[in-house]
Design an enzyme around this catalytic site. Structure first.
Site, PDB file in Angstrom:
ATOM      1  N   LYS A  13       0.832  -1.211   0.000  1.00  0.00           N
ATOM      2  CA  LYS A  13       0.000   0.000   0.000  1.00  0.00           C
ATOM      3  C   LYS A  13       0.868   1.262   0.000  1.00  0.00           C
ATOM      4  O   LYS A  13       0.647   2.165  -0.792  1.00  0.00           O
ATOM      5  CB  LYS A  13      -0.899   0.056   1.246  1.00  0.00           C
ATOM      6  CG  LYS A  13      -1.944  -1.014   1.344  1.00  0.00           C
ATOM      7  CD  LYS A  13      -2.843  -0.786   2.552  1.00  0.00           C
ATOM      8  CE  LYS A  13      -2.116  -0.801   3.885  1.00  0.00           C
ATOM      9  NZ  LYS A  13      -1.586  -2.119   4.289  1.00  0.00           N
ATOM     10  N   ARG A  88      -9.291   0.948   8.568  1.00  0.00           N
ATOM     11  CA  ARG A  88      -8.853  -0.411   8.861  1.00  0.00           C
ATOM     12  C   ARG A  88      -9.906  -1.191   9.641  1.00  0.00           C
ATOM     13  O   ARG A  88      -9.694  -2.362   9.946  1.00  0.00           O
ATOM     14  CB  ARG A  88      -7.582  -0.351   9.694  1.00  0.00           C
ATOM     15  CG  ARG A  88      -6.305  -0.691   8.923  1.00  0.00           C
ATOM     16  CD  ARG A  88      -5.187  -0.587   9.927  1.00  0.00           C
ATOM     17  NE  ARG A  88      -3.971  -1.252   9.592  1.00  0.00           N
ATOM     18  CZ  ARG A  88      -2.918  -0.667   9.020  1.00  0.00           C
ATOM     19  NH1 ARG A  88      -2.991   0.574   8.607  1.00  0.00           N
ATOM     20  NH2 ARG A  88      -1.811  -1.342   8.856  1.00  0.00           N
ATOM     21  N   ARG A 127      11.789  -5.702   4.385  1.00  0.00           N
ATOM     22  CA  ARG A 127      11.441  -4.281   4.263  1.00  0.00           C
ATOM     23  C   ARG A 127      12.340  -3.411   5.149  1.00  0.00           C
ATOM     24  O   ARG A 127      12.613  -3.743   6.295  1.00  0.00           O
ATOM     25  CB  ARG A 127       9.985  -4.074   4.666  1.00  0.00           C
ATOM     26  CG  ARG A 127       9.612  -2.599   4.744  1.00  0.00           C
ATOM     27  CD  ARG A 127       8.171  -2.372   4.539  1.00  0.00           C
ATOM     28  NE  ARG A 127       7.386  -2.705   5.715  1.00  0.00           N
ATOM     29  CZ  ARG A 127       6.054  -2.539   5.768  1.00  0.00           C
ATOM     30  NH1 ARG A 127       5.403  -2.094   4.714  1.00  0.00           N
ATOM     31  NH2 ARG A 127       5.396  -2.853   6.852  1.00  0.00           N
ATOM     32  N   ARG A 160      11.314  -1.811  10.790  1.00  0.00           N
ATOM     33  CA  ARG A 160      10.268  -1.482  11.760  1.00  0.00           C
ATOM     34  C   ARG A 160      10.143  -2.599  12.792  1.00  0.00           C
ATOM     35  O   ARG A 160      10.202  -3.768  12.448  1.00  0.00           O
ATOM     36  CB  ARG A 160       8.935  -1.311  11.027  1.00  0.00           C
ATOM     37  CG  ARG A 160       8.830  -0.007  10.278  1.00  0.00           C
ATOM     38  CD  ARG A 160       7.676   0.039   9.306  1.00  0.00           C
ATOM     39  NE  ARG A 160       6.432  -0.519   9.821  1.00  0.00           N
ATOM     40  CZ  ARG A 160       5.271  -0.476   9.161  1.00  0.00           C
ATOM     41  NH1 ARG A 160       5.221   0.108   7.969  1.00  0.00           N
ATOM     42  NH2 ARG A 160       4.189  -1.009   9.660  1.00  0.00           N
ATOM     43  N   ARG A 171      -0.261  -9.177  13.197  1.00  0.00           N
ATOM     44  CA  ARG A 171      -0.836  -8.188  12.277  1.00  0.00           C
ATOM     45  C   ARG A 171      -1.704  -8.866  11.217  1.00  0.00           C
ATOM     46  O   ARG A 171      -2.729  -8.323  10.801  1.00  0.00           O
ATOM     47  CB  ARG A 171       0.276  -7.366  11.619  1.00  0.00           C
ATOM     48  CG  ARG A 171       0.901  -6.382  12.603  1.00  0.00           C
ATOM     49  CD  ARG A 171       2.204  -5.825  12.096  1.00  0.00           C
ATOM     50  NE  ARG A 171       2.052  -4.966  10.941  1.00  0.00           N
ATOM     51  CZ  ARG A 171       2.999  -4.743  10.050  1.00  0.00           C
ATOM     52  NH1 ARG A 171       4.175  -5.343  10.155  1.00  0.00           N
ATOM     53  NH2 ARG A 171       2.781  -3.940   9.041  1.00  0.00           N
TER      54      ARG A 171
HETATM   55  P1  AMP Z   1       1.086   0.570   8.620  1.00  0.00           P
HETATM   56  O1  AMP Z   1       2.278   1.413   8.424  1.00  0.00           O
HETATM   57  O2  AMP Z   1      -0.095   1.039   7.804  1.00  0.00           O
HETATM   58  O3  AMP Z   1       1.354  -0.896   8.434  1.00  0.00           O
HETATM   59  O4  AMP Z   1       0.627   0.752  10.160  1.00  0.00           O
HETATM   60  C1  AMP Z   1       1.481   0.358  11.225  1.00  0.00           C
HETATM   61  C2  AMP Z   1       0.705   0.252  12.516  1.00  0.00           C
HETATM   62  O5  AMP Z   1       0.109   1.515  12.840  1.00  0.00           O
HETATM   63  C3  AMP Z   1      -0.473  -0.732  12.493  1.00  0.00           C
HETATM   64  O6  AMP Z   1      -0.078  -2.063  12.750  1.00  0.00           O
HETATM   65  C4  AMP Z   1      -1.357  -0.162  13.614  1.00  0.00           C
HETATM   66  O7  AMP Z   1      -0.857  -0.480  14.889  1.00  0.00           O
HETATM   67  C5  AMP Z   1      -1.185   1.326  13.411  1.00  0.00           C
HETATM   68  N1  AMP Z   1      -2.187   1.863  12.449  1.00  0.00           N
HETATM   69  C6  AMP Z   1      -1.966   2.404  11.221  1.00  0.00           C
HETATM   70  N2  AMP Z   1      -3.111   2.765  10.632  1.00  0.00           N
HETATM   71  C7  AMP Z   1      -4.105   2.435  11.506  1.00  0.00           C
HETATM   72  C8  AMP Z   1      -5.520   2.521  11.480  1.00  0.00           C
HETATM   73  N3  AMP Z   1      -6.163   3.041  10.415  1.00  0.00           N
HETATM   74  N4  AMP Z   1      -6.205   2.079  12.561  1.00  0.00           N
HETATM   75  C9  AMP Z   1      -5.582   1.578  13.637  1.00  0.00           C
HETATM   76  N5  AMP Z   1      -4.259   1.428  13.723  1.00  0.00           N
HETATM   77  C10 AMP Z   1      -3.511   1.862  12.677  1.00  0.00           C
END
Ligand code: AMP
Length: 213
Positions: A13, A88, A127, A160, A171
């Protein structure tokens, strides 16, 4: 162009959002990036969010909805935007419907990047992200010119915490339980386009651009 990118962890994404943001000259709104910035800045919200993120859990809806609502008041979103990692949960999707209704705008399309679990594991383990500008690399598939250094800003690349294997499993579970239902949510609204996320970055990108046109 107002887009939502859906997909599990490691679907690409963020990578696709960066490319599409450049092509359409609109901002990428990544809740993950905004939360990581808050963690780095050690804000109150960042400290609270970190405990959820480190465990691979979702940050509470009201926190994330607040961040997005705030971001969508900025001037640069007038020409369009790409939501990357939001919504999400169904609750977030409903909140977004209300926010866009209140703004008098509508999401044009939701792109689901469907990716198989084996590909996800391989991607996330390789990554690396830039600490400063958040650009994303992969040690094998899209390495930086110099190991550990961002091509764009010279920042340090890091893995990360939530890309470590034990957190990735969590996740994926969270995605299946809480985020996958959004596929039907947006299908029912007739806004969904689907592409395979298992292909190369350029192939996925071309598929998205074609689907959108
Ligand atoms: P990402 O970079 O999109 O993979 O997001 C990393 C982490 O941030 C996720 O595993 C969640 O803990 C948190 N996070 C990001 N976007 C959301 C969202 N829309 N709702 C809840 N938690 C989020």
């Amino acid at each position: 162009m107002k887009l939502i990118l859906l997909g599990g962890p490691g679907a690409g994404k963020g990578t696709q959002a960066q490319k599409l943001a450049e092509k359409y000259n609109i901002p990428q709104i990544s809740t993950g990036d905004m939360l990581r910035q808050a963690v780095k800045d050690e804000t109150e919200m960042g400290k609270k969010a970190k405990t959820f993120m480190d465990q691979g859990k979702l940050v509470p809806d009201e926190v994330v909805i607040g961040i997005v609502k705030d971001r969508l008041t900025k001037d640069d979103v007038k020409k369009g935007f790409i939501l990357d990692g939001f919504p999400r949960t169904v609750e977030q999707a409903e909140a977004l419907d209300k926010i866009t209704d209140d703004m008098g705008i509508a999401i044009d399309a939701v792109v689901n990047i469907a990716t198989s679990p084996e590909v996800i594991i391989e991607r996330l383990s390789g990554r690396r992200s830039c600490r400063d500008c958040q650009k994303v690399y992969h040690v094998v598939y899209s390495p930086p010119k110099e190991e550990g250094v961002c091509d764009v800003c010279g920042g340090e690349l890091y893995q990360r915490d939530d890309d470590k294997p034990e957190t990735v499993k969590k996740r994926l579970d969270v995605y299946n339980e809480q985020t996958a239902p959004l596929i039907d949510y947006y299908k029912d609204k007739g806004k969904m386009v689907e592409v395979s996320g298992d292909n190369s970055i350029d192939e996925v990108y071309e598929d998205i651009v074609e689907a959108l046109s």
